[in-house]
Design a protein around this motif. Sequence first.
Motif, PDB file in Angstrom:
ATOM      1  N   ARG A 190     167.568  36.815  39.975  1.00  0.00           N
ATOM      2  CA  ARG A 190     167.372  36.063  38.985  1.00  0.00           C
ATOM      3  C   ARG A 190     167.258  34.621  39.434  1.00  0.00           C
ATOM      4  N   PRO A 191     166.454  33.593  39.179  1.00  0.00           N
ATOM      5  CA  PRO A 191     166.540  32.236  39.565  1.00  0.00           C
ATOM      6  C   PRO A 191     167.590  31.580  38.882  1.00  0.00           C
ATOM      7  N   ASP A 192     167.989  30.260  39.538  1.00  0.00           N
ATOM      8  CA  ASP A 192     168.818  29.506  38.664  1.00  0.00           C
ATOM      9  C   ASP A 192     168.297  28.929  37.603  1.00  0.00           C
ATOM     10  N   ASP A 193     167.308  28.212  37.874  1.00  0.00           N
ATOM     11  CA  ASP A 193     166.369  27.576  36.840  1.00  0.00           C
ATOM     12  C   ASP A 193     164.863  27.550  37.149  1.00  0.00           C
ATOM     13  N   GLY A 194     163.979  27.038  36.333  1.00  0.00           N
ATOM     14  CA  GLY A 194     162.660  27.285  36.565  1.00  0.00           C
ATOM     15  C   GLY A 194     162.043  28.288  35.860  1.00  0.00           C
ATOM     16  N   SER A 195     160.517  28.283  36.114  1.00  0.00           N
ATOM     17  CA  SER A 195     160.018  29.560  35.047  1.00  0.00           C
ATOM     18  C   SER A 195     159.094  30.544  35.816  1.00  0.00           C
ATOM     19  N   TYR A 196     159.227  31.495  35.451  1.00  0.00           N
ATOM     20  CA  TYR A 196     158.396  32.843  36.093  1.00  0.00           C
ATOM     21  C   TYR A 196     157.968  33.652  35.175  1.00  0.00           C
ATOM     22  N   GLN A 197     156.540  33.534  35.195  1.00  0.00           N
ATOM     23  CA  GLN A 197     155.507  34.096  34.048  1.00  0.00           C
ATOM     24  C   GLN A 197     154.919  35.246  34.772  1.00  0.00           C
ATOM     25  N   LEU A 198     155.113  36.475  34.402  1.00  0.00           N
ATOM     26  CA  LEU A 198     154.522  37.634  34.991  1.00  0.00           C
ATOM     27  C   LEU A 198     153.551  38.242  33.992  1.00  0.00           C
ATOM     28  N   SER A 199     152.355  38.267  34.187  1.00  0.00           N
ATOM     29  CA  SER A 199     151.163  38.702  33.109  1.00  0.00           C
ATOM     30  C   SER A 199     151.599  37.956  31.973  1.00  0.00           C
ATOM     31  N   ASN A 200     151.601  36.704  32.109  1.00  0.00           N
ATOM     32  CA  ASN A 200     151.981  35.815  30.923  1.00  0.00           C
ATOM     33  C   ASN A 200     153.203  36.079  30.211  1.00  0.00           C
ATOM     34  N   GLN A 201     154.232  36.771  30.625  1.00  0.00           N
ATOM     35  CA  GLN A 201     155.163  37.133  29.896  1.00  0.00           C
ATOM     36  C   GLN A 201     156.745  36.188  30.978  1.00  0.00           C
ATOM     37  N   GLN A 202     157.204  35.418  30.029  1.00  0.00           N
ATOM     38  CA  GLN A 202     158.115  34.407  30.550  1.00  0.00           C
ATOM     39  C   GLN A 202     159.484  35.560  30.993  1.00  0.00           C
ATOM     40  N   THR A 203     159.909  35.622  32.268  1.00  0.00           N
ATOM     41  CA  THR A 203     160.766  36.644  32.777  1.00  0.00           C
ATOM     42  C   THR A 203     162.311  36.175  32.690  1.00  0.00           C
ATOM     43  N   THR A 204     162.432  35.075  32.678  1.00  0.00           N
ATOM     44  CA  THR A 204     163.580  34.398  33.332  1.00  0.00           C
ATOM     45  C   THR A 204     164.855  34.765  32.108  1.00  0.00           C
ATOM     46  N   LYS A 205     164.317  34.728  30.766  1.00  0.00           N
ATOM     47  CA  LYS A 205     165.236  34.934  29.817  1.00  0.00           C
ATOM     48  C   LYS A 205     165.528  36.492  29.320  1.00  0.00           C
ATOM     49  N   LEU A 206     164.731  37.424  30.094  1.00  0.00           N
ATOM     50  CA  LEU A 206     164.868  38.958  29.709  1.00  0.00           C
ATOM     51  C   LEU A 206     166.099  39.448  29.908  1.00  0.00           C
ATOM     52  N   ASP A 207     166.687  40.337  29.290  1.00  0.00           N
ATOM     53  CA  ASP A 207     167.749  41.367  29.738  1.00  0.00           C
ATOM     54  C   ASP A 207     167.521  42.044  30.762  1.00  0.00           C
ATOM     55  N   GLU A 208     168.772  42.693  31.459  1.00  0.00           N
ATOM     56  CA  GLU A 208     168.299  43.524  32.670  1.00  0.00           C
ATOM     57  C   GLU A 208     167.515  44.860  32.428  1.00  0.00           C
ATOM     58  N   GLU A 209     167.666  45.186  31.144  1.00  0.00           N
ATOM     59  CA  GLU A 209     166.892  46.406  30.757  1.00  0.00           C
ATOM     60  C   GLU A 209     165.370  46.186  30.830  1.00  0.00           C
ATOM     61  N   LEU A 210     165.046  45.076  30.193  1.00  0.00           N
ATOM     62  CA  LEU A 210     163.555  44.807  29.844  1.00  0.00           C
ATOM     63  C   LEU A 210     163.054  44.411  31.347  1.00  0.00           C
ATOM     64  N   ARG A 211     163.972  43.785  32.036  1.00  0.00           N
ATOM     65  CA  ARG A 211     163.233  43.367  33.771  1.00  0.00           C
ATOM     66  C   ARG A 211     162.825  44.754  34.419  1.00  0.00           C
ATOM     67  N   ALA A 212     164.070  45.673  34.179  1.00  0.00           N
ATOM     68  CA  ALA A 212     163.760  46.974  34.819  1.00  0.00           C
ATOM     69  C   ALA A 212     162.486  47.691  34.392  1.00  0.00           C
ATOM     70  N   GLU A 213     162.276  47.419  33.108  1.00  0.00           N
ATOM     71  CA  GLU A 213     161.171  48.136  32.494  1.00  0.00           C
ATOM     72  C   GLU A 213     159.885  47.417  33.363  1.00  0.00           C
ATOM     73  N   LEU A 214     159.737  46.311  33.331  1.00  0.00           N
ATOM     74  CA  LEU A 214     158.725  45.410  33.914  1.00  0.00           C
ATOM     75  C   LEU A 214     158.289  45.790  35.427  1.00  0.00           C
ATOM     76  N   ARG A 215     159.841  45.747  35.923  1.00  0.00           N
ATOM     77  CA  ARG A 215     159.668  46.193  37.554  1.00  0.00           C
ATOM     78  C   ARG A 215     159.117  47.427  37.542  1.00  0.00           C
ATOM     79  N   ARG A 216     159.421  48.614  36.704  1.00  0.00           N
ATOM     80  CA  ARG A 216     158.902  49.947  36.765  1.00  0.00           C
ATOM     81  C   ARG A 216     157.263  49.671  36.367  1.00  0.00           C
ATOM     82  N   GLN A 217     156.800  49.046  35.552  1.00  0.00           N
ATOM     83  CA  GLN A 217     155.466  49.093  35.206  1.00  0.00           C
ATOM     84  C   GLN A 217     154.281  48.192  36.134  1.00  0.00           C
ATOM     85  N   HIS A 218     155.107  47.249  36.466  1.00  0.00           N
ATOM     86  CA  HIS A 218     154.076  46.369  37.479  1.00  0.00           C
ATOM     87  C   HIS A 218     154.423  46.185  38.704  1.00  0.00           C
ATOM     88  N   ILE A 219     155.537  46.667  39.208  1.00  0.00           N
ATOM     89  CA  ILE A 219     155.763  46.345  40.798  1.00  0.00           C
ATOM     90  C   ILE A 219     156.194  47.527  41.630  1.00  0.00           C
TER      91      ILE A 219
END
Lengths: 237, 401
Positions: free
Chosen positions: A59-88
Amino acid sequence: MQNLIDIKQLNKSYLVGEQPLQVLSQIDLAIAQGEYISIMGPSGSGKSTLLNMIGLLDRPDDGSYQLSNQQTTKLDEELRAELRRQHIGFIFQNFHLIDRLTAIENVELPLMLSGVSAQSRREKAMQLFTRLGIASRADHLPKQLSGGQMQRVAIARAMIMQPQILLADEPTGNLDQKSGLEVIDLLEELNTQGITLIVVTHDKNLGKRAHRHLKMIDGKIIKDLPNNQATTGETNA
Amino acid sequence: MRSQDTWTFGWQSLSRYKLRTLLLLIAISIGVTSVLILTSFGEGARLFIKQEFSNLGNEMMIILPGKKETTGGSIPIYGTSARDLTINDAIALEQISSIEKVAPIIAGNSLISYQGKSREVITLGSSTDIFSVRNLNVAQGRIFKYSAKDNSTAVCVIGATIKKELFGNNQAVGEWVRFSGQKFRVIGVLEERGESLGLDMREMVIIPLKTAESLFNSPALFRILLQLNKTGSEQYTEQKIIELIKRRHDGEDDVTIISQNSLMSSLNNILTMVTASIAAIAAISLIVAGFLIMNVTYISVAKRKQEIGILKAIGASAHQVQVIFLSEALILVTIGVFIGIAFAYAFIHVVGLLWPQFPIAIPMWATLASSTLAFLIGLLFAWLPAKSAAKLDPVLALRGQ
């Protein structure tokens, strides 16, 4: 065209002892679908951290990271795991296969985590094994495989969810030259089929093969060049 | 993640670390086994006493002389007598319709001697009914046939131990023995039987009631044993007895009536309590097993950091990682519980073969309670390590840090 990855003003620092160490500083990076990028730089320059950042492992300290137009920096761990599984898909220098599972079980693991039935898991994994030329090794344990074969299994595991992005951290670092080349050929072939390939490497020859080169020093991207351009000038994407 | 896959994954990791798995299984199953075995002894004692009571004969009541106020606490075994309970009281009891048999007892110590050998024995004077009320049978000879009213002759039925000590292997029936100087003819020897309610019938001599009255020179009864002619008539009978005794004892019901059921149910309660406390003590071993599970799961989390990192990198959520570790613990506990139960039942079976008189048995509640406790403890103690596994930073975990 919308960028697949859009990173703006991204910072990350770690505490080393009592001193904060700026590992990534003011990173701006845009990556389109289907690009083939190499990230090079000395040890400690932050290239692996950037890769983990793109792969949503860190997780970054600050800044923005959009993956497929979705802002990821504020997502909780479960949703990040879901994105990781689907996209990466991740490929590591040490392969990181689970050694008590057979090759095909390792590859099925991401499907298993997302609740695919055993039968269709096996079918999909077998198709991929055939495509990667390791079908005969499906039921071997990792310790019964050569380095090149293990990396192919790892690639199969990264590919099984049909991700848009393949992240490879020194994919040839533990391989001899011949199997290293084979692995790179395979990754490039996947890239020509449309996947976005990002490779972190020390190896200049390997780095040169990418279509776009990033060079990092002290947490900054100091060079960002397309392959056919001259090696002078510093541009940020 | 499908639950079947979770189990398979957990099972694969357990079977991979055989020694660790084996040690934990032993810990859990020892816990379960010890709870079951200890409670089975308690339960065995309870059943043993229950069985002893049914040896007494069905629907028995005991009347003791003297009144004990029962203000809670234990049941009076010996009443303190103000007015004696007499043979005539016992004869009067025969009028009550629900009473089938009356066995009044005069008890005393006397010296029995035969051919220079002598021995102090407890001598019970009673009617013929005592044999049926207390399920006593003779191994040799016959019993006497005198009711409480009958004038009787000097005959006796002796216990098996007395027979052995005085006569050895010789014939006892038909011989003459002396009770404190008076001559008695031995007409029967009691069948060998274990203790019942603290009275060892093998060491006693039974003589007719009237003969005992003259031997001890007193009509005062030690107690009266009653057998009712049908079940469920205890309350009615008790009331009738009190009325009758009041009439005969100048308006005072100075007797204590004990029914077999009330005695048995309070003993039953006590022993169930004892068994439950034994079970609670044994459950400590389950808690110890729980701590073992926790430690080993922590070690396992530490050793499998890379695996956790990999799982996270390929898209496992924190929740999934936690579920994976918890289900491993659950599989372990399940197998451990089954092994424990199997061990305990095998042990009880062997004890049953070696010691058939003791009705040892595992109560169902102990099986349920110990397995439920094992599951709770297993999950509780695996919870913390599983939580810490779920929280691992994937980047650090991949490096094995």
